[in-house]
Design a protein around this motif. Structure first.
Motif, PDB file in Angstrom:
ATOM      1  N   MET A 105       0.841  -1.199   0.000  1.00 33.26           N
ATOM      2  CA  MET A 105       0.000   0.000   0.000  1.00 33.26           C
ATOM      3  C   MET A 105       0.878   1.252   0.000  1.00 33.26           C
ATOM      4  SD  MET A 105      -2.840  -1.287   2.748  1.00 33.26           S
ATOM      5  CE  MET A 105      -3.973   0.093   2.705  1.00 33.26           C
ATOM      6  N   PHE A 106       1.930   1.241   0.823  1.00 29.09           N
ATOM      7  CA  PHE A 106       2.796   2.423   0.890  1.00 29.09           C
ATOM      8  C   PHE A 106       3.717   2.531  -0.320  1.00 29.09           C
ATOM      9  CE2 PHE A 106       1.161   2.750   5.145  1.00 29.09           C
ATOM     10  CZ  PHE A 106       1.090   4.124   5.314  1.00 29.09           C
ATOM     11  N   ASN A 107       3.901   1.451  -1.037  1.00 27.53           N
ATOM     12  CA  ASN A 107       4.603   1.518  -2.313  1.00 27.53           C
ATOM     13  C   ASN A 107       3.696   2.153  -3.372  1.00 27.53           C
ATOM     14  OD1 ASN A 107       6.769   0.836  -4.172  1.00 27.53           O
ATOM     15  ND2 ASN A 107       5.374  -0.739  -4.953  1.00 27.53           N
ATOM     16  N   ALA A 108       2.407   1.877  -3.273  1.00 30.06           N
ATOM     17  CA  ALA A 108       1.452   2.393  -4.259  1.00 30.06           C
ATOM     18  C   ALA A 108       1.143   3.877  -4.035  1.00 30.06           C
ATOM     19  CB  ALA A 108       0.148   1.594  -4.189  1.00 30.06           C
ATOM     20  N   ILE A 109       1.163   4.321  -2.793  1.00 28.61           N
ATOM     21  CA  ILE A 109       0.686   5.673  -2.484  1.00 28.61           C
ATOM     22  C   ILE A 109       1.459   6.778  -3.225  1.00 28.61           C
ATOM     23  CG2 ILE A 109       0.579   7.376  -0.594  1.00 28.61           C
ATOM     24  CD1 ILE A 109      -0.626   5.027   1.138  1.00 28.61           C
ATOM     25  N   PRO A 110       2.796   6.778  -3.229  1.00 22.95           N
ATOM     26  CA  PRO A 110       3.485   7.840  -3.978  1.00 22.95           C
ATOM     27  C   PRO A 110       3.186   7.817  -5.477  1.00 22.95           C
ATOM     28  CG  PRO A 110       4.978   6.786  -2.442  1.00 22.95           C
ATOM     29  CD  PRO A 110       3.739   5.941  -2.493  1.00 22.95           C
ATOM     30  N   LYS A 111       3.000   6.631  -6.034  1.00 24.97           N
ATOM     31  CA  LYS A 111       2.640   6.526  -7.459  1.00 24.97           C
ATOM     32  C   LYS A 111       1.266   7.151  -7.692  1.00 24.97           C
ATOM     33  CE  LYS A 111       4.883   2.028  -7.832  1.00 24.97           C
ATOM     34  NZ  LYS A 111       4.636   0.605  -8.082  1.00 24.97           N
ATOM     35  N   LEU A 112       0.357   6.821  -6.800  1.00 28.45           N
ATOM     36  CA  LEU A 112      -1.002   7.370  -6.877  1.00 28.45           C
ATOM     37  C   LEU A 112      -0.996   8.884  -6.715  1.00 28.45           C
ATOM     38  CD1 LEU A 112      -3.127   4.928  -4.784  1.00 28.45           C
ATOM     39  CD2 LEU A 112      -3.905   6.104  -6.836  1.00 28.45           C
ATOM     40  N   ALA A 113      -0.229   9.355  -5.742  1.00 25.20           N
ATOM     41  CA  ALA A 113      -0.158  10.799  -5.494  1.00 25.20           C
ATOM     42  C   ALA A 113       0.352  11.502  -6.748  1.00 25.20           C
ATOM     43  CB  ALA A 113       0.742  11.081  -4.296  1.00 25.20           C
ATOM     44  N   ALA A 114       1.348  10.919  -7.397  1.00 26.25           N
ATOM     45  CA  ALA A 114       1.885  11.520  -8.622  1.00 26.25           C
ATOM     46  C   ALA A 114       0.829  11.521  -9.721  1.00 26.25           C
ATOM     47  CB  ALA A 114       3.135  10.770  -9.065  1.00 26.25           C
ATOM     48  N   SER A 115       0.143  10.399  -9.897  1.00 24.56           N
ATOM     49  CA  SER A 115      -0.841  10.334 -10.990  1.00 24.56           C
ATOM     50  C   SER A 115      -2.056  11.206 -10.706  1.00 24.56           C
ATOM     51  CB  SER A 115      -1.247   8.885 -11.288  1.00 24.56           C
ATOM     52  OG  SER A 115      -1.898   8.323 -10.182  1.00 24.56           O
ATOM     53  N   GLU A 116      -2.302  11.515  -9.430  1.00 30.81           N
ATOM     54  CA  GLU A 116      -3.427  12.395  -9.067  1.00 30.81           C
ATOM     55  C   GLU A 116      -3.011  13.865  -9.020  1.00 30.81           C
ATOM     56  OE1 GLU A 116      -6.675  11.586  -8.594  1.00 30.81           O
ATOM     57  OE2 GLU A 116      -6.237   9.535  -9.177  1.00 30.81           O
ATOM     58  N   GLY A 117      -1.730  14.147  -9.305  1.00 30.42           N
ATOM     59  CA  GLY A 117      -1.275  15.538  -9.371  1.00 30.42           C
ATOM     60  C   GLY A 117      -1.073  16.189  -8.016  1.00 30.42           C
ATOM     61  N   LEU A 118      -0.622  15.402  -7.020  1.00 32.49           N
ATOM     62  CA  LEU A 118      -0.505  15.920  -5.657  1.00 32.49           C
ATOM     63  C   LEU A 118       0.934  16.314  -5.305  1.00 32.49           C
ATOM     64  CD1 LEU A 118      -2.917  13.424  -3.841  1.00 32.49           C
ATOM     65  CD2 LEU A 118      -3.438  15.646  -4.887  1.00 32.49           C
ATOM     66  N   ALA A 119       1.640  16.914  -6.276  1.00 27.72           N
ATOM     67  CA  ALA A 119       3.050  17.264  -6.055  1.00 27.72           C
ATOM     68  C   ALA A 119       3.229  18.261  -4.916  1.00 27.72           C
ATOM     69  CB  ALA A 119       3.648  17.825  -7.348  1.00 27.72           C
TER      70      ALA A 119
END
Ligand code: 5GP
Ligand code: ZN
Length: 112
Positions: free
Chosen positions: A63-77
């Motif tokens: 889950m914590f491996n997925a979260i940064p990828k998700l944050a990037a794809s959702e535009g949460l820089a």
């Protein structure tokens, strides 16, 4: 087991999927509290973060491996917040562990 999020993961109840891998499923919250509100769940049923053990923690790592990828794809820089509610006092309404990813705006400072 009568679990809403197990039914969502199994496709029995539709959801707006944003990410999936072997261990993790993520989808948009039906009642968003911020411009981006995604729920990240382990595919295996774990009732809450209070039930994490050495035996099931690979799903938590995933889950914590997925979260940064998700944050990037959702535009949460510019940042975001991860929340998991636990039990009665934590106001956990669905008893399948989930991390809320909230972002897309400046979030309130208060957490409780
Ligand atoms: P909790 O209160 O347990 O931390 O969070 C449960 C979250 O699940 C809530 O934010 C709620 O809006 C969301 N939710 C409840 N039912 C559904 C549903 O059927 N579909 C989706 N996508 N989200 C749901
Ligand atoms: Zn479940």
């Amino acid at each position: 087991m009568d679990c809403l999020f197990c039914k969502i993961i199994g496709g029995e109840i539709p959801s707006a999927k944003v990410y999936e891998d072997e261990l993790v499923y993520a989808f948009r919250d039906i009642n968003p509290q911020a411009p981006v509100h995604v729920l990240v769940v382990p595919k295996a049923h774990i009732a809450s973060a209070d039930e994490i053990t050495a035996e099931n923690s690979a799903a938590v790592a995933a889950m914590f491996n997925a979260i940064p990828k998700l944050a990037a794809s959702e535009g949460l820089a510019n940042g975001y917040r991860i929340i998991t509610n636990i039990g009665e006092d934590g106001c956990q309404s669905v008893k399948h562990m989930h991390f809320h990813i909230l972002g897309g705006k400046k979030l309130p400072e208060s957490m409780a």
